[in-house]
Design an enzyme around this catalytic site. Sequence first.
Site, mmCIF file in Angstrom:
data_model
loop_
_atom_site.group_PDB
_atom_site.id
_atom_site.type_symbol
_atom_site.label_atom_id
_atom_site.label_comp_id
_atom_site.label_asym_id
_atom_site.label_seq_id
_atom_site.Cartn_x
_atom_site.Cartn_y
_atom_site.Cartn_z
ATOM 1 N N SER A 16 0.810 -1.230 0.000
ATOM 2 C CA SER A 16 0.000 0.000 0.000
ATOM 3 C C SER A 16 0.842 1.279 0.000
ATOM 4 C CB SER A 16 -0.970 -0.003 1.187
ATOM 5 O OG SER A 16 -1.915 -1.025 0.996
ATOM 6 N N LYS A 65 -9.792 -5.510 10.516
ATOM 7 C CA LYS A 65 -10.911 -4.890 9.773
ATOM 8 C C LYS A 65 -12.220 -4.883 10.583
ATOM 9 C CE LYS A 65 -9.078 -5.817 5.157
ATOM 10 N NZ LYS A 65 -9.307 -6.406 3.851
ATOM 11 N N ASP A 102 -12.908 -2.925 -0.567
ATOM 12 C CA ASP A 102 -12.459 -4.197 -1.166
ATOM 13 C C ASP A 102 -13.405 -4.665 -2.275
ATOM 14 O OD1 ASP A 102 -10.149 -4.539 0.310
ATOM 15 O OD2 ASP A 102 -11.161 -5.652 1.914
ATOM 16 N N GLY A 129 -13.576 -12.882 5.534
ATOM 17 C CA GLY A 129 -13.787 -11.444 5.378
ATOM 18 C C GLY A 129 -13.800 -10.993 3.923
ATOM 19 N N ALA A 130 -12.922 -11.554 3.106
ATOM 20 C CA ALA A 130 -12.839 -11.110 1.710
ATOM 21 C C ALA A 130 -14.123 -11.480 0.968
ATOM 22 C CB ALA A 130 -11.630 -11.733 1.031
#
Length: 272
Positions: A16, A65, A102, A129-130
């Site tokens: 990032s 998250k 995302d 989570g994804a």
Amino acid sequence: MDQYAVLGNPVKHSRSPRIHQLFAQQLGVEIEYRAIPVELGAFSDTVRSFFLAGGRGINITLPFKQEAFQLAEVHSQRALRAEAVNTLLLGKNNLFYGDNTDGVGLLRDLQRLQFPLEGRRILLLGAGGAARGVLAPLLEARPAEVTIANRDEGRAALLAHAFGDLGRVRSAAYRDLSGSYPVIINATSASLAGELPPLPEHILTQGGYAYDMMYGSQPTIFMHWALQAGAAEVHDGLGMLIEQAAESFFLWRHQRPDTAPVLATLRAELAG
Ligand code: NDP
């Protein structure tokens, strides 16, 4: 100079900072973007001190998250759906505003790659989570159906139930999968361990499309599997990573970077 950071544990290898520096260069602005490793239990204090010191925005990666979701005082619709936050900023009345970029990141990348989604059956592997983060935007693309397959079937069933109001979505155990899917998206972390989800033979339609959210210098084991299974298009998640970053950048600075040259640079750096 405006300060940004990604918080996670581990976070040392995060791309990032590099991605956001490339965005800033492209747009002719100067920013500082750091990767800050955070001890478990120290997340909210780190966020508060960062913003108190004048920080402008934070990205959040594993395993924080959900904690970021709890900390946010105002949420975007997509963060509420995902029950996870990967982007924080100070919003109106100095309240923590949490968003999740995302899902839109994946969808932008699938659009770039011209994955056919509308009217198709999509197989989504994983229920972590994804997977949760991408379900709402995937269903907004109006597929015929999304099937969620997961080792822990209960987690997949919970997800299917939670998103059932947005479209046709069902869960299945891997062993119960049948027919073939023209689009398969791997949202498991199996590739990270060099493992494949236990997919039945012929589950990918010949000439189908496959996407692994994981990325690296080499094609993942899932990408190899998909090619052998007769896929026409096979891609990793680097584009998704850059698109979610671009959406965070936009939320913070109201400027939208061009992602294509950044993807080319990152791809070359990964390979080198
Ligand atoms: P989680 O830990 O929340 O979930 C992991 C999921 O993977 C679970 O569904 C788990 O199944 C499944 N899984 C793990 N190992 C295996 C295996 N050997 N076989 C089958 N299923 C397995 O992780 P996330 O959802 O946060 O992340 C998933 C992946 O997505 C990661 O690789 C991550 O790097 C990637 N990602 C990429 C992004 C990008 O921008 N490109 C953004 C976000 C994530 P079970 O529930 O049965 O344990």
